[in-house]
Scaffold this motif. Structure first.
Motif, PDB file in Angstrom:
ATOM      1  N   LYS A  32      15.159  -2.275 -46.648  1.00 40.83           N
ATOM      2  CA  LYS A  32      14.602  -3.463 -46.930  1.00 40.83           C
ATOM      3  C   LYS A  32      15.819  -4.480 -47.139  1.00 40.83           C
ATOM      4  O   LYS A  32      15.570  -5.741 -46.771  1.00 40.83           O
ATOM      5  CB  LYS A  32      13.937  -3.337 -48.095  1.00 40.83           C
ATOM      6  CG  LYS A  32      13.196  -4.504 -48.787  1.00 40.83           C
ATOM      7  CD  LYS A  32      12.659  -4.056 -50.207  1.00 40.83           C
ATOM      8  CE  LYS A  32      12.176  -5.324 -50.793  1.00 40.83           C
ATOM      9  NZ  LYS A  32      11.643  -5.190 -52.005  1.00 40.83           N
ATOM     10  N   GLU A 238       4.159  10.639 -42.550  1.00 36.43           N
ATOM     11  CA  GLU A 238       3.894   9.218 -42.699  1.00 36.43           C
ATOM     12  C   GLU A 238       2.609   8.893 -43.700  1.00 36.43           C
ATOM     13  O   GLU A 238       2.475   8.251 -44.546  1.00 36.43           O
ATOM     14  CB  GLU A 238       3.412   8.378 -41.440  1.00 36.43           C
ATOM     15  CG  GLU A 238       4.796   8.227 -40.603  1.00 36.43           C
ATOM     16  CD  GLU A 238       4.237   7.297 -39.435  1.00 36.43           C
ATOM     17  OE1 GLU A 238       2.951   7.371 -39.138  1.00 36.43           O
ATOM     18  OE2 GLU A 238       5.095   6.790 -38.658  1.00 36.43           O
ATOM     19  N   TRP A 241       2.953   8.939 -47.985  1.00 33.01           N
ATOM     20  CA  TRP A 241       3.178   7.822 -48.701  1.00 33.01           C
ATOM     21  C   TRP A 241       1.624   7.410 -49.491  1.00 33.01           C
ATOM     22  O   TRP A 241       1.795   7.330 -50.558  1.00 33.01           O
ATOM     23  CB  TRP A 241       3.344   6.706 -47.925  1.00 33.01           C
ATOM     24  CG  TRP A 241       4.865   6.888 -47.220  1.00 33.01           C
ATOM     25  CD1 TRP A 241       4.927   6.396 -45.799  1.00 33.01           C
ATOM     26  CD2 TRP A 241       6.077   7.117 -47.864  1.00 33.01           C
ATOM     27  NE1 TRP A 241       6.466   7.024 -45.655  1.00 33.01           N
ATOM     28  CE2 TRP A 241       7.099   7.107 -46.846  1.00 33.01           C
ATOM     29  CE3 TRP A 241       6.695   7.201 -49.038  1.00 33.01           C
ATOM     30  CZ2 TRP A 241       8.361   7.549 -46.909  1.00 33.01           C
ATOM     31  CZ3 TRP A 241       7.812   7.509 -49.347  1.00 33.01           C
ATOM     32  CH2 TRP A 241       8.939   7.665 -48.099  1.00 33.01           C
ATOM     33  N   GLY A 242       0.753   7.519 -48.753  1.00 36.76           N
ATOM     34  CA  GLY A 242      -0.470   7.486 -49.196  1.00 36.76           C
ATOM     35  C   GLY A 242      -1.028   8.349 -50.261  1.00 36.76           C
ATOM     36  O   GLY A 242      -1.657   8.348 -51.342  1.00 36.76           O
ATOM     37  N   LYS A 246       3.144   6.578 -53.093  1.00 37.29           N
ATOM     38  CA  LYS A 246       4.651   6.142 -53.436  1.00 37.29           C
ATOM     39  C   LYS A 246       4.753   5.156 -51.855  1.00 37.29           C
ATOM     40  O   LYS A 246       3.971   5.308 -51.065  1.00 37.29           O
ATOM     41  CB  LYS A 246       5.616   7.403 -53.341  1.00 37.29           C
ATOM     42  CG  LYS A 246       5.677   8.207 -54.505  1.00 37.29           C
ATOM     43  CD  LYS A 246       6.869   8.910 -54.501  1.00 37.29           C
ATOM     44  CE  LYS A 246       6.946   9.539 -55.941  1.00 37.29           C
ATOM     45  NZ  LYS A 246       8.338  10.379 -55.872  1.00 37.29           N
ATOM     46  N   SER A 247       5.643   4.397 -51.971  1.00 42.25           N
ATOM     47  CA  SER A 247       6.280   3.399 -51.190  1.00 42.25           C
ATOM     48  C   SER A 247       7.722   4.003 -50.748  1.00 42.25           C
ATOM     49  O   SER A 247       8.470   4.331 -51.284  1.00 42.25           O
ATOM     50  CB  SER A 247       6.393   1.984 -51.643  1.00 42.25           C
ATOM     51  OG  SER A 247       6.907   1.142 -50.772  1.00 42.25           O
ATOM     52  N   PRO A 248       7.828   3.658 -49.327  1.00 40.16           N
ATOM     53  CA  PRO A 248       9.047   3.761 -48.498  1.00 40.16           C
ATOM     54  C   PRO A 248      10.036   3.207 -49.194  1.00 40.16           C
ATOM     55  O   PRO A 248      11.253   3.556 -49.281  1.00 40.16           O
ATOM     56  CB  PRO A 248       8.857   3.605 -47.258  1.00 40.16           C
ATOM     57  CG  PRO A 248       7.244   3.539 -46.871  1.00 40.16           C
ATOM     58  CD  PRO A 248       6.774   3.334 -48.100  1.00 40.16           C
ATOM     59  N   GLU A 249       9.707   2.029 -50.086  1.00 35.96           N
ATOM     60  CA  GLU A 249      10.657   1.080 -50.540  1.00 35.96           C
ATOM     61  C   GLU A 249      11.387   1.849 -51.768  1.00 35.96           C
ATOM     62  O   GLU A 249      12.277   1.339 -52.326  1.00 35.96           O
ATOM     63  CB  GLU A 249      10.167  -0.273 -50.891  1.00 35.96           C
ATOM     64  CG  GLU A 249       9.999  -0.990 -49.574  1.00 35.96           C
ATOM     65  CD  GLU A 249       9.343  -2.456 -49.809  1.00 35.96           C
ATOM     66  OE1 GLU A 249       9.157  -2.961 -51.185  1.00 35.96           O
ATOM     67  OE2 GLU A 249       8.902  -3.119 -48.943  1.00 35.96           O
ATOM     68  N   SER A 250      10.540   2.801 -52.290  1.00 32.09           N
ATOM     69  CA  SER A 250      11.023   3.398 -53.432  1.00 32.09           C
ATOM     70  C   SER A 250      12.122   4.507 -53.102  1.00 32.09           C
ATOM     71  O   SER A 250      12.780   5.022 -54.436  1.00 32.09           O
ATOM     72  CB  SER A 250       9.944   3.884 -54.222  1.00 32.09           C
ATOM     73  OG  SER A 250       9.432   5.334 -53.491  1.00 32.09           O
TER      74      SER A 250
END
Length: 316
Positions: A32, A238, A241-242, A246-250
């Motif tokens: 990011k 993939e 995350w759902g 959680k988010s990949p950005e975490s």
């Protein structure tokens, strides 16, 4: 549960960067923004810990000492590219065994960035007290020292780090506190206790020592999950995350990278993760400009430490 009694990892897992052993799409994490750049100053350490993820010791020099000039090249790249990097971290090994660390810190801090050093606060750090005091005087709280204390009690700490390792670390911690350094502690879930009990134990230790660290602050006291690359963990897809909310950005590879120099190499390289210094699959290139691609979560540490364990070497 002892690490040796955990179920062993299925050898078909964590092989293909695109798909899991079950044929599902593997999770990837895009960069990011490069908020934190880590430097591994070298794998040599004054201790040989029982479960060191990087196998640091007085003999392990698989990662060579970085020089201040090499660090400066990456800082120049940050400046030239106007990258949003606000923190530079130094880890090892024991970073204070690299005699050029004070010069590296001065370079970072003089550019207006914050610096974070991970240390056991023992004899190598003690040798650098005059330089540390000068840095503290010039740059104040932009220099943070994070001391590794594996448990709030001597017995568990020394079971991991060796006899007579407790008191020098405690003395180093107290010296840093008494001299006004921005001070954090990193611990581990070695004892099997709930995290709340670990934090309560450290609160008692800090109060006893007169050290002003808030044991309930997840940045001031980081309690890291344990890592065993041979223990069975699920692969992250993939869809996870759902499922996990959680988010990949975490995940820390969304905002950080690390620079290492392998023994005998002509120059340092950038890798995706502080936890995986030896795995060639996570080597991204020589420059920061080469290191912006997405990272496949293709290692047990990605699942155990980062996604499921919520661990991060830098936070806040």
């Amino acid at each position: 549960m002892a690490q040796s009694s955990l179920p062993r990892l299925d050898p078909s897992k964590f092989q293909d960067p695109l798909v899991t052993a079950k044929g599902e799409k593997r999770a990837h994490v895009a960069l990011k923004a490069l908020h934190t750049l880590w430097f591994n100053t070298g794998t040599l350490c004054n201790l040989t810990c029982e479960h060191c993820y990087i196998e640091s010791s007085p003999k392990n020099d698989r990662l060579a000492y970085l020089t201040a000039a090499e660090v400066g090249e990456y800082l120049d790249e940050i400046d030239a590219g106007a990258l949003p990097t606000t923190q530079i971290g130094f880890t090892g090994g024991e970073p204070f065994m690299n005699t050029e660390l004070p010069a590296m810190l001065d370079d970072v801090l003089s550019r207006g960035m914050a610096a974070l050093v991970l240390t056991n606060a023992m004899k190598p750090m003690a040798k650098c007290k005059p330089a540390l005091l000068q840095l503290r005087e010039r740059y104040g709280d932009r220099l943070t020292i994070r001391v590794s204390i594996d448990h709030y009690g001597r017995q568990v700490h020394e079971l991991e780090r060796g006899r007579r390792s407790w008191q020098p670390t405690i003395e180093g911690l107290v010296w840093l506190a008494q001299n006004g350094f921005s001070l954090h502690v990193a611990s581990r879930r070695l004892s099997g206790e709930p995290e709340a009990a670990i934090r309560a134990g450290f609160a008692g230790l800090f109060a006893e020592l007169g050290v002003a660290i808030d044991a309930d602050d997840p940045v001031a006291l980081m309690v890291f999950p344990e890592m065993d690359p041979a223990a069975d963990v699920p692969e992250i897809t993939e869809a996870c995350w759902g499922i996990l909310g959680k988010s990949p950005e975490s995940v820390m590879c969304a905002t950080s990278r690390m620079v290492v120099k392998r023994k005998g190499a002509a120059h340092p390289v950038v890798i995706a993760c502080t936890l995986l210094p030896y795995d060639p699959r996570f080597e991204l290139g020589r420059c920061l400009a080469d290191a912006g691609g997405a990272v496949a979560l293709n290692h047990p540490h990605c699942a155990k430490f980062c996604v499921l364990g919520g661990g991060a070497c830098s936070r806040g």
